[in-house]
Design an enzyme around this catalytic site. Structure first.
Site, mmCIF file in Angstrom:
data_model
loop_
_atom_site.group_PDB
_atom_site.id
_atom_site.type_symbol
_atom_site.label_atom_id
_atom_site.label_comp_id
_atom_site.label_asym_id
_atom_site.label_seq_id
_atom_site.Cartn_x
_atom_site.Cartn_y
_atom_site.Cartn_z
ATOM 1 N N SER A 93 29.338 -9.625 -22.697
ATOM 2 C CA SER A 93 28.795 -10.709 -22.824
ATOM 3 C C SER A 93 27.413 -11.427 -23.673
ATOM 4 O O SER A 93 27.083 -12.373 -23.776
ATOM 5 C CB SER A 93 29.176 -11.884 -21.773
ATOM 6 N N ALA A 152 40.406 -15.657 -20.963
ATOM 7 C CA ALA A 152 40.572 -14.140 -20.122
ATOM 8 C C ALA A 152 41.417 -14.570 -19.079
ATOM 9 O O ALA A 152 42.036 -13.684 -18.642
ATOM 10 C CB ALA A 152 39.175 -13.826 -20.090
ATOM 11 N N GLN A 153 41.486 -15.890 -18.569
ATOM 12 C CA GLN A 153 42.251 -15.924 -17.503
ATOM 13 C C GLN A 153 43.726 -15.796 -17.497
ATOM 14 O O GLN A 153 44.680 -15.645 -16.520
ATOM 15 C CB GLN A 153 42.018 -17.421 -16.876
ATOM 16 N N TYR A 190 31.715 -21.452 -17.664
ATOM 17 C CA TYR A 190 31.698 -20.149 -18.436
ATOM 18 C C TYR A 190 33.215 -20.062 -18.851
ATOM 19 O O TYR A 190 34.076 -19.758 -18.300
ATOM 20 C CB TYR A 190 31.392 -19.035 -17.551
ATOM 21 N N SER A 191 33.139 -20.004 -20.266
ATOM 22 C CA SER A 191 34.380 -19.676 -20.954
ATOM 23 C C SER A 191 34.287 -18.697 -22.193
ATOM 24 O O SER A 191 33.632 -19.454 -23.132
ATOM 25 C CB SER A 191 35.148 -21.062 -21.310
ATOM 26 N N GLY A 337 26.213 -9.194 -19.067
ATOM 27 C CA GLY A 337 27.757 -8.744 -19.815
ATOM 28 C C GLY A 337 28.453 -8.040 -18.783
ATOM 29 O O GLY A 337 27.838 -7.168 -18.052
#
Length: 383
Positions: A93, A152-153, A190-191, A337
């Site tokens: 990230s 990501a979920q 955060y996304s 990250g």
């Protein structure tokens, strides 16, 4: 979903596929030797000996611009190979900071406006339950205040699908099937979806691939010789590197996941870099070498994180950039990250210091390890 809860989900997935993965190992005795060394080396040794990381790397840049690289552990659990000094890792990230810089450069060129709706540049792209690109601004994407759910979920079994190629639009579609997390601008979460959209915006405005724009605008001018945006289908790490591992459960054998398809992270997390290059990037950023003063000031305008945020106390978020108080005074500016196999913690200060800590297991074998790495970053910047 926070990055920490995402890591817990990956850990649960790893348990179900561990039997199908080939390599398992434990730290050799040679990785646990005691050294008489300074605080950074001692901290790296602790990450290996006590927290169970196969390897830990650090790059510390002083005010004089000189960088000292330090390592601990082993690069490969199977062979016991030495850790390459300043070895390449998946920067994950931290890519968001690079993508944000490109968008802000486009702002400085008059091609993008921060407070203009995303729909202006990507008409009709963002539509869903509580999701409307006519109400989400470019600033909110970069600031993580858009309310877009984190794709990501909703991806299936990231570990066993680590060799799958994902189109950016496929990642976005996973997010858009779900309800907005909150109305735009009313909260922070955060996304990675925000940075997939930012990558698509870069490509729409420039007419070129986002990886090419990151290379042309940042990597080459900043002299980042060990940093690159992987090409489509490139699952390896090109330069000298330690292997990356996943712990299927605290204390469980570590599984080698060095080779994977980084398309699952794309503009939000695909970059490969090294600790000293990450120092160089954040130093160049704070020194005003990558952005005009007005855009750098916008990047550093931070918002308070929610009370339940898993990040260290005092952490705030700007446009692709975290800030946090240092124990010795002042602020660090950076990102972090997490990718399967690697976690990286780079930051710089306004007076010329920079440091990066990298570890080679994510999720790691001990949940306390991440906190130890974050504390070591503070130690490295305050030494």
């Amino acid at each position: 979903m926070s990055k920490r809860s995402h890591r817990r989900r990956i850990t649960a997935v790893a348990v179900s596929v561990a039997a199908a993965l080939a390599l398992a190992g434990s730290l050799p005795a040679s990785a646990a030797r005691t050294r008489v060394a300074g605080p950074v080396q001692q901290g790296l040794d602790r990450l290996v000996q006590e927290d169970g990381y196969p390897a830990a790397l650090a790059a510390v840049t002083g005010r004089d611009g000189r960088t000292r690289n330090t390592v601990a552990g082993v690069a490969d659990l199977r062979t016991g190979a030495k850790v390459p000094v300043d070895g390449q890792v998946r920067a994950a990230s931290n890519t968001k900071s690079f993508t944000a810089v490109v968008v802000l450069q486009l702002v400085g060129e008059g091609k993008v406006a921060l407070d203009t709706p995303v729909d202006t540049y990507l008409p009709g792209l963002l539509r869903g339950d509580g999701i409307d690109g006519r109400r989400i601004t470019v600033r909110q994407l970069l600031q993580q205040t858009s309310g877009l759910p984190d794709y990501a979920q909703y991806l299936d079994d990231l570990l066993s699908n680590r060799h799958r190629y994902y189109e950016p639009r496929t990642l976005l579609d996973h997010a858009l099937r779900h309800k907005a997390t909150f109305p735009p601008g009313t909260n922070w979460q955060y996304s990675s979806t925000n940075y997939v959209v930012a990558g698509l915006l870069v490509e729409q405005v420039t007419g070129r691939p986002v990886g090419e724009e990151i290379t042309r605008r940042i990597i080459d001018p900043a002299g980042l010789r060990h940093t690159y945006f992987p090409a489509v289908g490139d699952q390896r790490i090109r330069g000298a590197h330690p292997h990356g591992y996943v712990a299927s459960d605290p204390g469980a054998p570590l599984l080698d996941v060095t080779e994977l398809d980084p398309s699952v992270a794309w503009a939000s997390g695909a970059l490969i870099s090294s600790p000293s290059d990450l120092n160089r990037f954040f130093r160049a950023l704070l020194d005003g070498k990558l952005l005009k003063p007005a855009q750098l000031a916008q990047m550093r305008r931070t918002v308070v994180l929610p009370a339940d945020s898993p990040y260290p106390k005092g952490t705030r978020y700007g446009l692709g950039l975290f800030s946090r108080p240092l124990s010795c005074g002042g602020l660090l500016w950076g990102h972090d990250g997490d990718f399967l196999g690697y976690a990286t913690f780079p930051a710089a200060t306004d007076d010329g210091r920079a440091a990066t800590i990298a570890v080679t297991a994510d999720p790691g074998p001990d949940e306390e390890g991440r906190h130890d790495a974050e504390r070591l970053l503070d130690t490295a910047l305050c030494r």
